[in-house]
Design a protein around this motif. Structure first.
Motif, short mmCIF file in Angstrom:
data_model
loop_
_atom_site.label_atom_id
_atom_site.label_comp_id
_atom_site.label_asym_id
_atom_site.label_seq_id
_atom_site.Cartn_x
_atom_site.Cartn_y
_atom_site.Cartn_z
N THR A 114 45.47 -12.82 -49.94
CA THR A 114 44.94 -12.89 -49.18
C THR A 114 45.45 -11.92 -48.15
OG1 THR A 114 43.47 -13.28 -47.26
CG2 THR A 114 45.51 -14.66 -47.26
N ASP A 115 45.37 -11.41 -47.58
CA ASP A 115 45.70 -9.86 -46.43
C ASP A 115 46.75 -10.49 -45.75
OD1 ASP A 115 42.83 -9.34 -46.28
OD2 ASP A 115 43.55 -9.79 -43.55
N ASP A 116 48.04 -10.29 -46.43
CA ASP A 116 49.26 -10.26 -46.50
C ASP A 116 49.87 -10.80 -44.87
OD1 ASP A 116 49.92 -7.57 -45.20
OD2 ASP A 116 51.51 -6.86 -46.28
N ILE A 117 49.27 -9.99 -43.78
CA ILE A 117 49.40 -11.24 -42.55
C ILE A 117 49.55 -12.32 -42.81
CG2 ILE A 117 47.48 -10.08 -41.33
CD1 ILE A 117 51.03 -10.27 -40.20
N LEU A 118 47.87 -13.08 -42.30
CA LEU A 118 47.47 -13.94 -42.87
C LEU A 118 49.16 -15.24 -43.95
CD1 LEU A 118 44.54 -13.31 -43.51
CD2 LEU A 118 45.29 -13.85 -41.71
N LEU A 119 49.19 -14.41 -44.67
CA LEU A 119 49.77 -15.21 -45.75
C LEU A 119 51.45 -15.41 -45.44
CD1 LEU A 119 49.84 -13.07 -49.19
CD2 LEU A 119 48.48 -15.37 -48.28
N PHE A 120 52.28 -14.04 -44.02
CA PHE A 120 53.87 -14.68 -43.15
C PHE A 120 52.93 -15.32 -42.54
CE2 PHE A 120 54.69 -9.63 -44.84
CZ PHE A 120 55.21 -10.29 -45.40
N GLY A 121 52.01 -15.57 -41.55
CA GLY A 121 51.81 -17.11 -41.07
C GLY A 121 51.72 -18.20 -40.97
N LEU A 122 51.31 -18.36 -42.77
CA LEU A 122 51.05 -19.10 -43.21
C LEU A 122 52.54 -19.74 -43.56
CD1 LEU A 122 48.34 -18.84 -45.73
CD2 LEU A 122 48.36 -20.32 -43.51
#
Lengths: 238, 291
Positions: free
Chosen positions: B203-211
């Motif tokens: 998914t969007d990389d920023i969300l992946l970093f958040g997860l």
């Protein structure tokens, strides 16, 4: 209200195709779950009407477990938690090898949930048949199986057609919960159209109409069945 | 019937005067009129779009987008001469944000909406304030670095999202044998990855970093892959409210020129371990239009 209505979006490719696929998936999941629910529910309902305390405890536990846990949670548990509790090989098979795991999980979860509700109705239907019928059946030499098959069930099913109708209607509506484990049924497809085009009102209106048509068709069918099988002078509906 | 003819005539006249009325647009901007009448501006926020727009322990909306819109409100206050302009925070979600912007409940939705041509048919987007790319979250040491490495494996994709559309089209184009597991939201995607149901979640990389930052053991996961897309985030504004939209864009331009945008970025994104990327630094320069 500054909303750009565009009903054309519903007949544009690929959105029309998505709606069609969504309807097909909703029907497939609901009908498959309905078959499981009706057969398993009838079986459990029969056992639940038995006089054996142990049998009633087993069927009662099933009914209470599946009827009282929210369907949303059951779908999630079947999909994410059950494979983790099974032996590793079986869990891996469920997660990796089983084709379309989300669809199969949804059908099983919806079927088992609805079976618990149908079981209660069938048991109630059997209980509603006057006690003299059962005694007369046994007195005329029928075995337990024969008494159920030839005397009790034919009457019980006629009694519970109206509540069964509601149950079938509910299956179609409950099938929308399958989208939480990734099944692309009608509601998921309309959300997909809304996400791609932002024409959410049109897509949700289409879904509403489709659900209404399904519900009215089921109601009509069940009314026809109810009329056809009614015993003259004994109809539950006046 | 008569009313209809009058109506048609009115439409004809207004079309003929289209050029002239553009000059008077300031007087007829619906969002500006509404803000003036209510003496308040309604800002849409999300409950869990970290770090763009989410609620803190006290239930107050905070985040990068939220901070930016507080600045927008200050600009509107000054431009319209409304010293007692009040900010009303309205919670929105993915399903209702468009209807709420369209029907005027929300003047500007400040969260994390990707700008697409399809969506522009329904709302207007502000200048981009963030760029995200579709990438992959995988388990560390999995050896997966690109989509092609997933041949014969499984990938989780968020149902009805822009990344889902992208990855599916790439899989079809290259005829890759990759099993797709649709998931409802990001936490289910992470669950599918952590329980080995899938080998990657995209998914969007920023969300992946958040997860990853919230994972029990962040070191066990990594965000990999070259960026597969270039998705710009914009604020949502009611269609054809050009005066209001230019106030929004002017605010973003001023913040970018003065370096405040970059500072706000650091405040919200450095804790997640996501430094300012080169494309986003360039984007900030592009939106820094002079006065």
């Amino acid at each position: 209200m500054n909303y750009a209505w565009n009903w054309g979006v519903l007949v544009q490719p690929p959105y029309l195709e998505w709606l069609g696929q969504g309807i097909a998936m909703t029907l497939a999941v609901s009908i498959a779950a309905g078959i499981i629910a009706l057969s398993l529910g009838t079986l459990i309902g029969i056992f639940h009407s038995s006089t054996s305390g142990a049998m009633r405890l087993v069927t009662g536990s099933y009914i209470n477990l599946f009827r009282n846990v929210p369907l949303l949670l059951q779908m999630f548990l079947w999909f994410f938690v059950v494979p983790e509790l099974l032996p590793k090989a079986a869990g891996t098979w469920l997660k990796r090898e089983l084709p379309n795991p989300e669809i199969i999980t949804a059908i099983v979860a919806l079927g088992l949930f609805t079976a618990s509700r149908i079981a209660v109705q069938v048991a109630a239907g059997i209980a509603a048949v006057p006690g003299g019928q059962s005694m007369a059946a046994r007195a005329s030499g029928l075995s337990t199986v024969q008494a159920y098959r030839l005397v009790l069930l034919p009457q019980a099913f006629r009694i519970v057609v109206p509540p069964l109708t509601s149950e079938f209607l509910t299956i179609f509506k409950n099938s929308s919960i399958a989208l939480t484990i990734g099944v692309y049924e009608l509601t998921a497809r309309t959300q997909q159209i809304q996400s791609f085009t932002y024409q959410g009102f049109e897509a949700f209106t289409a879904a509403t109409v489709v659900y209404m048509v399904i519900a009215l068709t089921v109601t009509t069918l069940m009314t026809v069945i109810e009329r056809r099988v009614a015993i003259p002078g004994q109809s539950a509906r006046v | 019937m008569k009313g209809r003819i009058v109506g048609l005539a009115a439409i004809g006249i207004s079309l003929a005067l289209g050029v002239a009325s553009a000059a008077r647009a300031q007087a007829t901007d619906t969002v500006i009129d509404r803000i003036k009448a209510k003496k308040s501006i309604s800002i849409g926020y999300r409950e869990a779009s970290i770090p763009f727009s989410y609620i803190d322990a006290q239930g107050k909306p905070i985040g990068y987008s939220t901070d930016l819109c507080t600045r927008v409100a200050a600009t509107v206050k000054a431009a319209l001469g409304l010293p007692d302009l009040e900010i009303k925070w309205v919670p929105v979600n993915l399903q209702n944000r468009i209807p709420l912007v369209a029907n005027g409940t929300v003047d500007i939705s400040c969260e994390s909406a990707v700008n697409t041509i399809g969506r522009q048919a329904q709302v207007d987007f502000s200048s981009p304030f963030f760029i995200s790319s579709t990438r992959f979250l995988v388990k560390a040491k999995s050896g997966i670095a690109e989509l092609a490495d997933l041949k014969g494996k499984s990938i989780a994709l968020p149902i009805n999202s822009v990344p889902e559309r992208l990855i599916k089209s790439l899989i079809e184009r290259d005829k890759l044998n990759i099993r797709i597991v649709p998931v409802r939201d990001n936490s289910e995607g992470f669950l599918a990855l952590s329980t080995d149901r899938v080998d990657a979640f995209s998914t969007d990389d920023i969300l992946l970093f958040g997860l990853r930052s919230k994972a029990p053991s962040p070191a066990g996961y990594e965000v990999v892959g070259k960026p597969l897309s270039f998705d710009s985030y914009g604020f949502l504004v009611q269609k054809n409210s050009t005066v209001f939209l230019s106030l929004v864009n002017a605010t973003l331009a001023r913040l970018a020129r003065e370096g405040e945008l970059q500072k706000l970025y650091q405040t919200w994104f450095e804790p997640l371990g996501v430094p300012l990327s080169a494309p986003l630094a360039t984007t900030f320069q592009i939106i820094a239009i002079p006065e």
